[in-house]
Design an enzyme around this catalytic site. Sequence first.
Site, PDB file in Angstrom:
ATOM      1  N   ALA A  65      17.859  35.216  74.412  1.00 54.74           N
ATOM      2  CA  ALA A  65      16.606  34.823  73.772  1.00 54.74           C
ATOM      3  C   ALA A  65      16.049  36.068  73.081  1.00 54.74           C
ATOM      4  CB  ALA A  65      15.640  34.305  74.824  1.00 54.74           C
ATOM      5  N   GLY A 110      20.297  33.914  77.293  1.00 54.89           N
ATOM      6  CA  GLY A 110      20.309  32.591  76.651  1.00 54.89           C
ATOM      7  C   GLY A 110      21.667  32.246  76.045  1.00 54.89           C
ATOM      8  N   GLU A 113      23.635  30.970  78.866  1.00 46.78           N
ATOM      9  CA  GLU A 113      23.089  29.649  79.205  1.00 46.78           C
ATOM     10  C   GLU A 113      23.500  28.588  78.182  1.00 46.78           C
ATOM     11  OE1 GLU A 113      19.216  31.489  79.509  1.00 46.78           O
ATOM     12  OE2 GLU A 113      19.014  30.792  81.574  1.00 46.78           O
ATOM     13  N   GLU A 133      18.758  39.238  82.573  1.00 41.76           N
ATOM     14  CA  GLU A 133      17.298  39.089  82.558  1.00 41.76           C
ATOM     15  C   GLU A 133      16.558  39.956  83.574  1.00 41.76           C
ATOM     16  OE1 GLU A 133      19.425  36.564  82.317  1.00 41.76           O
ATOM     17  OE2 GLU A 133      18.712  35.080  80.880  1.00 41.76           O
TER      18      GLU A 133
HETATM   19  N1  COA Z   1      16.553  39.862  71.165  1.00 43.06           N
HETATM   20  C1  COA Z   1      16.126  40.459  70.049  1.00 43.06           C
HETATM   21  N2  COA Z   1      16.839  41.372  69.370  1.00 43.06           N
HETATM   22  C2  COA Z   1      18.059  41.656  69.843  1.00 43.06           C
HETATM   23  C3  COA Z   1      18.583  41.056  71.005  1.00 43.06           C
HETATM   24  C4  COA Z   1      17.771  40.117  71.674  1.00 43.06           C
HETATM   25  N3  COA Z   1      18.199  39.468  72.759  1.00 43.06           N
HETATM   26  N4  COA Z   1      19.806  41.564  71.234  1.00 43.06           N
HETATM   27  C5  COA Z   1      20.033  42.439  70.257  1.00 43.06           C
HETATM   28  N5  COA Z   1      18.981  42.503  69.415  1.00 43.06           N
HETATM   29  C6  COA Z   1      18.823  43.356  68.229  1.00 43.06           C
HETATM   30  C7  COA Z   1      18.571  44.802  68.623  1.00 43.06           C
HETATM   31  O1  COA Z   1      17.213  45.005  68.939  1.00 43.06           O
HETATM   32  C8  COA Z   1      19.002  45.535  67.389  1.00 43.06           C
HETATM   33  O2  COA Z   1      17.969  45.469  66.451  1.00 43.06           O
HETATM   34  P1  COA Z   1      17.619  46.771  65.528  1.00 43.06           P
HETATM   35  O3  COA Z   1      18.862  46.966  64.702  1.00 43.06           O
HETATM   36  O4  COA Z   1      16.445  46.326  64.736  1.00 43.06           O
HETATM   37  O5  COA Z   1      17.379  47.901  66.461  1.00 43.06           O
HETATM   38  C9  COA Z   1      20.153  44.680  66.878  1.00 43.06           C
HETATM   39  O6  COA Z   1      20.026  43.409  67.493  1.00 43.06           O
HETATM   40  C10 COA Z   1      21.503  45.250  67.248  1.00 43.06           C
HETATM   41  O7  COA Z   1      21.526  45.463  68.654  1.00 43.06           O
HETATM   42  P2  COA Z   1      22.012  46.813  69.341  1.00 43.06           P
HETATM   43  O8  COA Z   1      21.431  46.874  70.721  1.00 43.06           O
HETATM   44  O9  COA Z   1      21.733  47.978  68.448  1.00 43.06           O
HETATM   45  O10 COA Z   1      23.586  46.559  69.383  1.00 43.06           O
HETATM   46  P3  COA Z   1      24.622  47.147  70.433  1.00 43.06           P
HETATM   47  O11 COA Z   1      25.970  46.782  69.895  1.00 43.06           O
HETATM   48  O12 COA Z   1      24.346  48.576  70.699  1.00 43.06           O
HETATM   49  O13 COA Z   1      24.370  46.351  71.784  1.00 43.06           O
HETATM   50  C11 COA Z   1      23.948  44.393  73.128  1.00 43.06           C
HETATM   51  C12 COA Z   1      24.615  44.982  71.863  1.00 43.06           C
HETATM   52  C13 COA Z   1      24.126  42.885  73.062  1.00 43.06           C
HETATM   53  C14 COA Z   1      24.631  44.962  74.393  1.00 43.06           C
HETATM   54  C15 COA Z   1      22.455  44.766  73.166  1.00 43.06           C
HETATM   55  O14 COA Z   1      21.888  44.433  71.910  1.00 43.06           O
HETATM   56  C16 COA Z   1      21.662  44.066  74.223  1.00 43.06           C
HETATM   57  O15 COA Z   1      21.734  44.469  75.376  1.00 43.06           O
HETATM   58  N6  COA Z   1      20.877  43.046  73.824  1.00 43.06           N
HETATM   59  C17 COA Z   1      19.990  42.347  74.736  1.00 43.06           C
HETATM   60  C18 COA Z   1      20.766  41.442  75.646  1.00 43.06           C
HETATM   61  C19 COA Z   1      19.833  40.756  76.625  1.00 43.06           C
HETATM   62  O16 COA Z   1      19.208  41.368  77.458  1.00 43.06           O
HETATM   63  N7  COA Z   1      19.772  39.433  76.500  1.00 43.06           N
HETATM   64  C20 COA Z   1      18.966  38.607  77.374  1.00 43.06           C
HETATM   65  C21 COA Z   1      17.653  38.323  76.761  1.00 43.06           C
HETATM   66  S1  COA Z   1      16.691  37.272  77.811  1.00 43.06           S
END
Ligand code: COA
Length: 259
Positions: A65, A110, A113, A133
Amino acid sequence: MEYRYLLLEKKDGILLVRIHRPEELNALNADLLSELDCAMAEASAEEEVRAVILTGEGKSFVAGADIACMSTMDPVEAKAFGSFGAEVFRRIEIMEKPVIAAVNGYALGGGCELAMACDIRIASTKAKIGQPETSLGITPGFNGTLRLPRLVGLGRAKEIILAGETLDAAEAYRIGLFNKVVEPEELLDTAWELASKIVSRAPLAVRYAKEAMNNSMESGFEAAMAMEANLFALCFATQDQKEGMAAFLEKRKAGFSGK
Ligand code: COA
Protein backbone atom coordinates in the site's frame (compact mmCIF):
# COMPACT_ATOMS: atom_id res chain seq x y z
CA MET A 1 -12.97 2.93 -18.90
CA GLU A 2 -9.64 4.72 -19.33
CA TYR A 3 -7.01 3.45 -16.93
CA ARG A 4 -4.12 5.50 -15.62
CA TYR A 5 -2.36 2.77 -13.66
CA LEU A 6 -3.33 -0.38 -15.55
CA LEU A 7 -2.41 -1.75 -18.98
CA LEU A 8 -4.86 -4.30 -20.34
CA GLU A 9 -4.44 -6.88 -23.09
CA LYS A 10 -7.07 -9.41 -24.10
CA LYS A 11 -6.50 -12.51 -26.24
CA ASP A 12 -8.04 -15.98 -26.58
CA GLY A 13 -10.32 -15.59 -23.56
CA ILE A 14 -7.54 -14.34 -21.27
CA LEU A 15 -7.25 -10.81 -19.88
CA LEU A 16 -3.74 -9.72 -18.90
CA VAL A 17 -3.74 -6.86 -16.38
CA ARG A 18 -0.39 -5.12 -15.84
CA ILE A 19 -0.10 -2.79 -12.89
CA HIS A 20 1.88 0.25 -13.99
CA ARG A 21 2.85 2.91 -11.47
CA PRO A 22 6.59 2.78 -12.03
CA GLU A 23 7.82 5.68 -9.90
CA GLU A 24 6.28 4.15 -6.77
CA LEU A 25 7.05 0.49 -7.66
CA ASN A 26 3.32 -0.11 -8.24
CA ALA A 27 2.37 0.85 -4.67
CA LEU A 28 -1.39 0.84 -4.16
CA ASN A 29 -3.14 4.13 -3.63
CA ALA A 30 -6.94 4.49 -3.54
CA ASP A 31 -7.12 5.36 -7.26
CA LEU A 32 -5.12 2.30 -8.29
CA LEU A 33 -7.31 0.10 -6.07
CA SER A 34 -10.44 1.61 -7.70
CA GLU A 35 -9.04 0.94 -11.17
CA LEU A 36 -8.25 -2.65 -10.24
CA ASP A 37 -11.75 -3.09 -8.86
CA CYS A 38 -13.23 -1.70 -12.05
CA ALA A 39 -11.05 -3.79 -14.39
CA MET A 40 -11.97 -6.96 -12.51
CA ALA A 41 -15.68 -6.07 -12.56
CA GLU A 42 -15.42 -5.56 -16.33
CA ALA A 43 -13.63 -8.91 -16.67
CA SER A 44 -16.41 -10.56 -14.65
CA ALA A 45 -19.08 -9.06 -16.87
CA GLU A 46 -17.44 -9.77 -20.25
CA GLU A 47 -18.46 -13.16 -21.53
CA GLU A 48 -15.38 -13.63 -23.72
CA VAL A 49 -13.03 -13.23 -20.73
CA ARG A 50 -12.60 -16.61 -19.06
CA ALA A 51 -9.46 -16.07 -16.98
CA VAL A 52 -7.35 -13.15 -15.75
CA ILE A 53 -3.59 -12.84 -15.25
CA LEU A 54 -2.42 -10.09 -12.93
CA THR A 55 1.17 -8.88 -13.05
CA GLY A 56 3.29 -5.81 -12.39
CA GLU A 57 5.41 -3.72 -14.74
CA GLY A 58 9.07 -3.24 -13.90
CA LYS A 59 10.88 -4.71 -10.90
CA SER A 60 7.83 -4.84 -8.71
CA PHE A 61 4.53 -6.73 -8.66
CA VAL A 62 3.17 -4.38 -6.00
CA ALA A 63 5.48 -2.87 -3.33
CA GLY A 64 2.61 -2.52 -0.88
CA ALA A 65 0.00 0.00 0.00
CA ASP A 66 1.19 3.56 -0.64
CA ILE A 67 3.18 4.50 2.46
CA ALA A 68 3.26 8.21 1.56
CA CYS A 69 -0.55 8.29 1.39
CA MET A 70 -0.93 6.28 4.61
CA SER A 71 1.59 8.34 6.57
CA THR A 72 -0.88 11.18 7.23
CA MET A 73 -4.04 9.13 7.76
CA ASP A 74 -6.01 9.28 10.98
CA PRO A 75 -7.66 6.09 12.30
CA VAL A 76 -10.96 6.80 10.53
CA GLU A 77 -9.23 7.33 7.18
CA ALA A 78 -7.04 4.27 7.77
CA LYS A 79 -10.09 2.13 8.47
CA ALA A 80 -11.80 3.31 5.28
CA PHE A 81 -8.62 2.70 3.22
CA GLY A 82 -8.00 -0.75 4.75
CA SER A 83 -11.61 -1.80 4.33
CA PHE A 84 -11.69 -0.63 0.72
CA GLY A 85 -8.53 -2.56 -0.19
CA ALA A 86 -9.81 -5.64 1.63
CA GLU A 87 -13.14 -5.45 -0.22
CA VAL A 88 -11.44 -5.07 -3.62
CA PHE A 89 -9.25 -8.10 -2.90
CA ARG A 90 -12.22 -10.09 -1.64
CA ARG A 91 -14.10 -9.39 -4.87
CA ILE A 92 -11.06 -10.74 -6.77
CA GLU A 93 -10.97 -13.83 -4.56
CA ILE A 94 -14.61 -14.70 -5.09
CA MET A 95 -15.02 -13.62 -8.71
CA GLU A 96 -16.42 -16.33 -10.91
CA LYS A 97 -13.40 -16.47 -13.20
CA PRO A 98 -9.97 -17.74 -12.18
CA VAL A 99 -7.26 -15.17 -11.49
CA ILE A 100 -3.56 -16.03 -11.74
CA ALA A 101 -0.95 -13.77 -10.15
CA ALA A 102 2.27 -13.62 -12.20
CA VAL A 103 4.57 -12.29 -9.50
CA ASN A 104 7.42 -10.60 -11.36
CA GLY A 105 9.21 -8.84 -8.48
CA TYR A 106 8.46 -7.31 -5.10
CA ALA A 107 5.13 -8.44 -3.63
CA LEU A 108 5.28 -6.79 -0.24
CA GLY A 109 2.49 -5.93 2.20
CA GLY A 110 -0.53 -5.17 0.01
CA GLY A 111 1.33 -6.86 -2.88
CA CYS A 112 1.56 -10.12 -0.95
CA GLU A 113 -2.09 -9.69 0.05
CA LEU A 114 -3.12 -9.10 -3.57
CA ALA A 115 -1.19 -12.17 -4.76
CA MET A 116 -2.86 -14.23 -2.03
CA ALA A 117 -6.33 -13.07 -3.11
CA CYS A 118 -5.60 -14.57 -6.54
CA ASP A 119 -6.31 -18.25 -7.11
CA ILE A 120 -2.81 -19.31 -8.19
CA ARG A 121 0.61 -17.67 -7.86
CA ILE A 122 3.31 -18.19 -10.52
CA ALA A 123 6.52 -16.34 -9.68
CA SER A 124 9.75 -15.26 -11.32
CA THR A 125 13.04 -16.19 -9.65
CA LYS A 126 13.33 -12.43 -9.01
CA ALA A 127 10.15 -12.29 -6.90
CA LYS A 128 10.34 -11.34 -3.25
CA ILE A 129 7.27 -11.66 -1.09
CA GLY A 130 6.42 -10.80 2.49
CA GLN A 131 4.52 -8.71 4.98
CA PRO A 132 6.84 -5.95 6.28
CA GLU A 133 4.07 -3.95 7.99
CA THR A 134 5.28 -4.42 11.57
CA SER A 135 8.45 -2.55 10.63
CA LEU A 136 6.21 0.41 9.69
CA GLY A 137 4.30 0.27 12.97
CA ILE A 138 1.14 -1.26 11.51
CA THR A 139 -0.52 -4.63 11.00
CA PRO A 140 -1.39 -6.01 7.56
CA GLY A 141 -4.61 -4.28 6.54
CA PHE A 142 -5.85 -6.00 3.38
CA ASN A 143 -6.55 -9.38 5.02
CA GLY A 144 -3.00 -10.74 5.13
CA THR A 145 -3.63 -12.00 8.67
CA LEU A 146 -6.53 -14.09 7.30
CA ARG A 147 -5.10 -15.44 4.08
CA LEU A 148 -1.45 -16.09 4.97
CA PRO A 149 -2.28 -18.57 7.79
CA ARG A 150 -4.72 -20.35 5.49
CA LEU A 151 -2.10 -20.66 2.76
CA VAL A 152 1.05 -21.54 4.71
CA GLY A 153 -0.19 -22.49 8.20
CA LEU A 154 -0.46 -20.40 11.35
CA GLY A 155 3.10 -20.93 12.61
CA ARG A 156 4.78 -19.84 9.38
CA ALA A 157 2.35 -16.96 8.92
CA LYS A 158 3.16 -15.69 12.42
CA GLU A 159 6.88 -15.90 11.71
CA ILE A 160 6.50 -13.91 8.47
CA ILE A 161 4.11 -11.28 9.81
CA LEU A 162 5.50 -10.77 13.33
CA ALA A 163 9.11 -10.62 12.12
CA GLY A 164 8.18 -8.60 9.01
CA GLU A 165 9.96 -11.17 6.87
CA THR A 166 10.56 -10.97 3.13
CA LEU A 167 11.05 -14.35 1.44
CA ASP A 168 12.88 -15.06 -1.77
CA ALA A 169 11.07 -17.01 -4.50
CA ALA A 170 12.60 -20.38 -3.61
CA GLU A 171 11.56 -20.11 0.05
CA ALA A 172 8.06 -18.90 -0.85
CA TYR A 173 7.76 -21.90 -3.18
CA ARG A 174 9.04 -24.26 -0.50
CA ILE A 175 6.30 -23.21 1.93
CA GLY A 176 3.56 -23.30 -0.70
CA LEU A 177 3.05 -19.57 -1.09
CA PHE A 178 4.11 -19.78 -4.74
CA ASN A 179 2.76 -22.60 -6.91
CA LYS A 180 5.69 -22.47 -9.32
CA VAL A 181 8.89 -20.44 -9.86
CA VAL A 182 10.29 -19.85 -13.35
CA GLU A 183 12.93 -17.70 -15.01
CA PRO A 184 11.78 -14.05 -15.43
CA GLU A 185 11.58 -14.32 -19.23
CA GLU A 186 9.30 -17.37 -18.90
CA LEU A 187 6.91 -15.87 -16.36
CA LEU A 188 4.14 -14.59 -18.59
CA ASP A 189 4.30 -17.55 -20.97
CA THR A 190 4.01 -19.94 -18.03
CA ALA A 191 1.06 -18.04 -16.55
CA TRP A 192 -0.52 -17.83 -20.02
CA GLU A 193 -0.09 -21.55 -20.61
CA LEU A 194 -1.80 -22.35 -17.31
CA ALA A 195 -4.60 -19.86 -17.98
CA SER A 196 -5.10 -21.39 -21.45
CA LYS A 197 -5.39 -24.86 -19.94
CA ILE A 198 -8.05 -23.60 -17.49
CA VAL A 199 -9.86 -21.75 -20.29
CA SER A 200 -10.03 -24.99 -22.30
CA ARG A 201 -12.05 -26.67 -19.52
CA ALA A 202 -15.80 -26.33 -18.99
CA PRO A 203 -16.27 -22.75 -17.70
CA LEU A 204 -19.14 -23.53 -15.33
CA ALA A 205 -17.31 -26.51 -13.87
CA VAL A 206 -14.25 -24.28 -13.30
CA ARG A 207 -16.45 -21.64 -11.66
CA TYR A 208 -18.22 -24.12 -9.38
CA ALA A 209 -14.97 -25.86 -8.43
CA LYS A 210 -13.47 -22.51 -7.41
CA GLU A 211 -16.58 -21.67 -5.42
CA ALA A 212 -16.53 -25.07 -3.68
CA MET A 213 -12.86 -24.73 -2.69
CA ASN A 214 -13.24 -21.15 -1.45
CA ASN A 215 -16.29 -22.20 0.52
CA SER A 216 -14.48 -25.21 2.01
CA MET A 217 -11.86 -22.91 3.57
CA GLU A 218 -14.48 -20.65 5.09
CA SER A 219 -17.15 -22.95 6.48
CA GLY A 220 -17.41 -26.11 8.55
CA PHE A 221 -16.81 -29.54 6.98
CA GLU A 222 -20.49 -30.56 6.90
CA ALA A 223 -21.55 -27.26 5.32
CA ALA A 224 -18.75 -27.56 2.75
CA MET A 225 -19.86 -31.13 1.96
CA ALA A 226 -23.39 -29.88 1.29
CA MET A 227 -22.10 -27.05 -0.89
CA GLU A 228 -19.90 -29.41 -2.92
CA ALA A 229 -22.81 -31.83 -3.39
CA ASN A 230 -25.03 -29.00 -4.66
CA LEU A 231 -22.43 -27.61 -7.05
CA PHE A 232 -21.66 -31.12 -8.33
CA ALA A 233 -25.38 -31.66 -8.97
CA LEU A 234 -25.67 -28.27 -10.65
CA CYS A 235 -23.08 -29.35 -13.23
CA PHE A 236 -25.57 -31.96 -14.40
CA ALA A 237 -27.91 -29.16 -15.43
CA THR A 238 -25.30 -27.86 -17.91
CA GLN A 239 -24.79 -28.64 -21.59
CA ASP A 240 -21.07 -28.84 -20.91
CA GLN A 241 -21.49 -31.85 -18.61
CA LYS A 242 -23.34 -33.65 -21.38
CA GLU A 243 -20.79 -32.60 -23.97
CA GLY A 244 -17.78 -33.41 -21.77
CA MET A 245 -18.96 -36.92 -20.96
CA ALA A 246 -20.22 -37.64 -24.50
CA ALA A 247 -16.87 -36.50 -25.92
CA PHE A 248 -15.02 -38.83 -23.56
CA LEU A 249 -17.20 -41.80 -24.50
CA GLU A 250 -16.95 -40.98 -28.22
CA LYS A 251 -13.17 -40.56 -27.90
CA ARG A 252 -13.14 -37.00 -29.24
CA LYS A 253 -12.19 -33.56 -27.89
CA ALA A 254 -14.99 -31.76 -26.07
CA GLY A 255 -16.24 -28.43 -27.40
CA PHE A 256 -17.54 -26.48 -24.44
CA SER A 257 -20.10 -23.72 -24.80
CA GLY A 258 -20.04 -22.40 -21.24
CA LYS A 259 -23.71 -23.28 -20.86
N1 COA B 1 4.59 3.19 -0.94
C1 COA B 1 4.97 4.34 -1.52
N2 COA B 1 6.11 4.48 -2.22
C2 COA B 1 6.87 3.39 -2.37
C3 COA B 1 6.52 2.14 -1.81
C4 COA B 1 5.32 2.07 -1.07
N3 COA B 1 4.90 0.93 -0.53
N4 COA B 1 7.49 1.26 -2.11
C5 COA B 1 8.39 1.92 -2.82
N5 COA B 1 8.02 3.21 -2.98
C6 COA B 1 8.75 4.28 -3.69
C7 COA B 1 9.96 4.74 -2.89
O1 COA B 1 9.57 5.67 -1.90
C8 COA B 1 10.82 5.35 -3.96
O2 COA B 1 10.34 6.63 -4.24
P1 COA B 1 11.39 7.85 -4.52
O3 COA B 1 12.09 7.43 -5.78
O4 COA B 1 10.51 9.03 -4.70
O5 COA B 1 12.31 7.90 -3.35
C9 COA B 1 10.52 4.46 -5.16
O6 COA B 1 9.30 3.79 -4.89
C10 COA B 1 11.59 3.43 -5.39
O7 COA B 1 11.78 2.70 -4.18
P2 COA B 1 13.20 2.41 -3.53
O8 COA B 1 13.00 2.11 -2.08
O9 COA B 1 14.16 3.51 -3.86
O10 COA B 1 13.62 1.10 -4.35
P3 COA B 1 14.58 -0.07 -3.85
O11 COA B 1 14.81 -0.92 -5.06
O12 COA B 1 15.76 0.48 -3.15
O13 COA B 1 13.73 -0.89 -2.79
C11 COA B 1 11.76 -1.98 -1.93
C12 COA B 1 12.59 -1.59 -3.17
C13 COA B 1 10.46 -2.59 -2.43
C14 COA B 1 12.55 -3.01 -1.08
C15 COA B 1 11.48 -0.74 -1.06
O14 COA B 1 10.96 0.27 -1.90
C16 COA B 1 10.50 -0.96 0.05
O15 COA B 1 10.88 -1.52 1.07
N6 COA B 1 9.25 -0.49 -0.13
C17 COA B 1 8.24 -0.56 0.90
C18 COA B 1 7.73 -1.96 1.06
C19 COA B 1 6.70 -2.02 2.18
O16 COA B 1 6.99 -1.80 3.33
N7 COA B 1 5.48 -2.36 1.79
C20 COA B 1 4.38 -2.51 2.72
C21 COA B 1 3.58 -1.26 2.80
S1 COA B 1 2.22 -1.47 3.90
